[in-house]
Design a protein around this motif. Sequence first.
Motif, short mmCIF file in Angstrom:
data_model
loop_
_atom_site.label_atom_id
_atom_site.label_comp_id
_atom_site.label_asym_id
_atom_site.label_seq_id
_atom_site.Cartn_x
_atom_site.Cartn_y
_atom_site.Cartn_z
N LYS A 84 -2.25 0.24 7.54
CA LYS A 84 -0.80 -0.16 7.17
C LYS A 84 -0.27 0.02 5.84
O LYS A 84 -0.97 -0.07 5.00
N LEU A 85 0.71 0.77 5.78
CA LEU A 85 1.28 1.23 4.54
C LEU A 85 2.74 0.85 4.43
O LEU A 85 3.51 0.39 5.37
N SER A 86 2.88 0.61 2.97
CA SER A 86 4.27 0.09 2.69
C SER A 86 5.27 1.60 2.72
O SER A 86 6.51 1.38 3.10
N CYS A 87 4.61 2.41 2.11
CA CYS A 87 5.54 3.57 2.11
C CYS A 87 4.57 4.80 1.78
O CYS A 87 3.53 4.40 1.27
N THR A 140 7.20 3.57 9.00
CA THR A 140 6.84 3.69 7.52
C THR A 140 7.66 4.62 6.72
O THR A 140 7.66 5.68 6.93
N LEU A 146 4.09 8.70 10.34
CA LEU A 146 4.79 7.69 9.57
C LEU A 146 5.89 7.31 10.01
O LEU A 146 6.53 6.04 10.19
N GLN A 147 6.81 8.48 10.42
CA GLN A 147 8.15 8.02 11.18
C GLN A 147 7.78 7.49 12.39
O GLN A 147 8.86 6.25 12.69
N ALA A 181 -3.08 7.31 6.86
CA ALA A 181 -2.02 6.84 7.45
C ALA A 181 -2.31 5.99 8.70
O ALA A 181 -1.57 5.33 9.29
N ILE A 183 10.00 -0.72 -0.29
CA ILE A 183 9.28 -1.99 -0.22
C ILE A 183 9.99 -3.17 -0.37
O ILE A 183 9.59 -4.17 -0.22
N ALA A 190 5.87 5.17 13.27
CA ALA A 190 5.28 4.07 12.85
C ALA A 190 6.17 3.05 11.95
O ALA A 190 6.12 1.87 11.91
N PHE A 203 8.86 6.98 4.07
CA PHE A 203 8.35 8.12 3.34
C PHE A 203 9.25 9.26 2.67
O PHE A 203 10.40 9.16 3.06
N ARG A 216 0.85 -1.25 0.08
CA ARG A 216 0.09 -0.24 0.08
C ARG A 216 1.02 1.22 -0.01
O ARG A 216 1.54 1.24 0.98
#
Length: 118
Positions: free
Chosen positions: A49-52, A76, A71-72, A46, A116, A74, A78, A5
Amino acid sequence: MADIRVLIVEDDPFIAMDIESAVAEQLGDEAELIVVGSVAEAKRAATRKLSCALLDIDVVDGKTFSVASALQKAGTPFAFVSGSAPQEVPAPLQSARFLRKPFSTREVAAFVLKAIGG
Protein backbone atom coordinates in the motif's frame (compact mmCIF):
# COMPACT_ATOMS: atom_id res chain seq x y z
CA MET A 1 5.37 1.86 10.83
CA ALA A 2 4.44 5.01 8.94
CA ASP A 3 0.98 5.42 7.44
CA ILE A 4 2.49 7.44 4.60
CA ARG A 5 4.57 5.44 2.12
CA VAL A 6 6.23 7.16 -0.81
CA LEU A 7 7.85 5.12 -3.57
CA ILE A 8 10.78 6.80 -5.33
CA VAL A 9 12.07 5.05 -8.46
CA GLU A 10 15.35 6.59 -9.59
CA ASP A 11 18.54 4.85 -10.71
CA ASP A 12 20.87 7.84 -10.30
CA PRO A 13 21.86 7.85 -6.61
CA PHE A 14 22.43 11.61 -6.48
CA ILE A 15 19.04 12.43 -8.00
CA ALA A 16 17.41 9.83 -5.73
CA MET A 17 18.98 11.56 -2.71
CA ASP A 18 17.68 14.96 -3.91
CA ILE A 19 14.14 13.61 -4.27
CA GLU A 20 14.34 11.74 -0.97
CA SER A 21 15.59 14.88 0.82
CA ALA A 22 12.83 17.05 -0.66
CA VAL A 23 10.15 14.61 0.48
CA ALA A 24 11.73 13.96 3.89
CA GLU A 25 12.02 17.70 4.52
CA GLN A 26 8.25 18.03 4.09
CA LEU A 27 7.11 14.84 5.81
CA GLY A 28 9.88 14.10 8.31
CA ASP A 29 9.41 10.91 10.31
CA GLU A 30 5.75 10.74 9.28
CA ALA A 31 6.62 8.91 6.07
CA GLU A 32 8.37 5.75 4.98
CA LEU A 33 10.39 6.50 1.85
CA ILE A 34 10.99 3.48 -0.36
CA VAL A 35 13.83 4.25 -2.79
CA VAL A 36 14.55 1.77 -5.57
CA GLY A 37 16.55 1.93 -8.79
CA SER A 38 14.97 -0.61 -11.11
CA VAL A 39 11.66 -1.65 -12.63
CA ALA A 40 11.90 -5.05 -10.92
CA GLU A 41 12.36 -3.48 -7.47
CA ALA A 42 9.60 -0.96 -8.20
CA LYS A 43 7.16 -3.73 -9.16
CA ARG A 44 7.85 -5.49 -5.85
CA ALA A 45 7.48 -2.25 -3.89
CA ALA A 46 4.26 -1.34 -5.71
CA THR A 47 2.54 -4.44 -4.34
CA ARG A 48 2.49 -2.69 -0.94
CA LYS A 49 0.00 0.00 0.00
CA LEU A 50 1.54 3.29 -1.14
CA SER A 51 0.45 6.88 -0.59
CA CYS A 52 2.08 8.08 -3.82
CA ALA A 53 5.04 7.47 -6.09
CA LEU A 54 7.67 9.42 -8.00
CA LEU A 55 8.93 7.57 -11.06
CA ASP A 56 11.86 8.18 -13.34
CA ILE A 57 10.86 6.81 -16.74
CA ASP A 58 14.17 5.27 -17.81
CA VAL A 59 15.93 3.15 -15.20
CA VAL A 60 18.59 0.44 -15.45
CA ASP A 61 16.30 -2.39 -16.50
CA GLY A 62 13.75 -0.58 -18.65
CA LYS A 63 10.93 1.94 -18.53
CA THR A 64 8.59 2.32 -15.56
CA PHE A 65 5.36 2.43 -17.56
CA SER A 66 4.23 -1.00 -16.29
CA VAL A 67 4.73 0.21 -12.72
CA ALA A 68 2.80 3.40 -13.51
CA SER A 69 -0.05 1.36 -15.00
CA ALA A 70 -0.23 -0.79 -11.86
CA LEU A 71 -0.26 2.30 -9.65
CA GLN A 72 -2.94 3.91 -11.82
CA LYS A 73 -5.08 0.77 -11.61
CA ALA A 74 -4.67 0.73 -7.80
CA GLY A 75 -5.65 4.42 -7.60
CA THR A 76 -2.24 5.45 -6.23
CA PRO A 77 -1.22 8.99 -7.21
CA PHE A 78 2.10 9.17 -9.04
CA ALA A 79 4.22 11.56 -11.02
CA PHE A 80 6.94 11.01 -13.56
CA VAL A 81 10.19 12.78 -12.65
CA SER A 82 12.17 12.42 -15.84
CA GLY A 83 14.43 13.92 -18.45
CA SER A 84 12.40 12.10 -21.10
CA ALA A 85 9.90 14.02 -23.19
CA PRO A 86 6.30 14.00 -21.93
CA GLN A 87 5.26 12.80 -25.40
CA GLU A 88 7.02 9.48 -24.72
CA VAL A 89 4.44 8.61 -22.08
CA PRO A 90 1.80 6.18 -23.41
CA ALA A 91 -1.65 7.72 -23.89
CA PRO A 92 -3.31 5.93 -20.91
CA LEU A 93 -0.70 7.45 -18.58
CA GLN A 94 -0.56 10.98 -19.97
CA SER A 95 -2.87 12.36 -17.29
CA ALA A 96 -0.11 11.76 -14.72
CA ARG A 97 1.84 14.70 -13.38
CA PHE A 98 5.15 15.16 -15.25
CA LEU A 99 8.07 16.89 -13.52
CA ARG A 100 10.83 17.51 -16.03
CA LYS A 101 14.47 17.12 -14.97
CA PRO A 102 16.13 19.22 -13.79
CA PHE A 103 13.24 19.49 -11.36
CA SER A 104 12.55 21.86 -8.53
CA THR A 105 12.57 20.16 -5.13
CA ARG A 106 9.71 22.50 -4.26
CA GLU A 107 7.70 21.00 -7.14
CA VAL A 108 8.41 17.46 -5.94
CA ALA A 109 7.42 18.30 -2.37
CA ALA A 110 4.25 20.07 -3.54
CA PHE A 111 3.19 17.03 -5.57
CA VAL A 112 3.70 14.69 -2.62
CA LEU A 113 1.84 16.95 -0.19
CA LYS A 114 -1.10 17.25 -2.58
CA ALA A 115 -1.09 13.49 -3.28
CA ILE A 116 -1.28 12.61 0.40
CA GLY A 117 -3.90 15.25 1.06
CA GLY A 118 -1.62 17.62 2.94
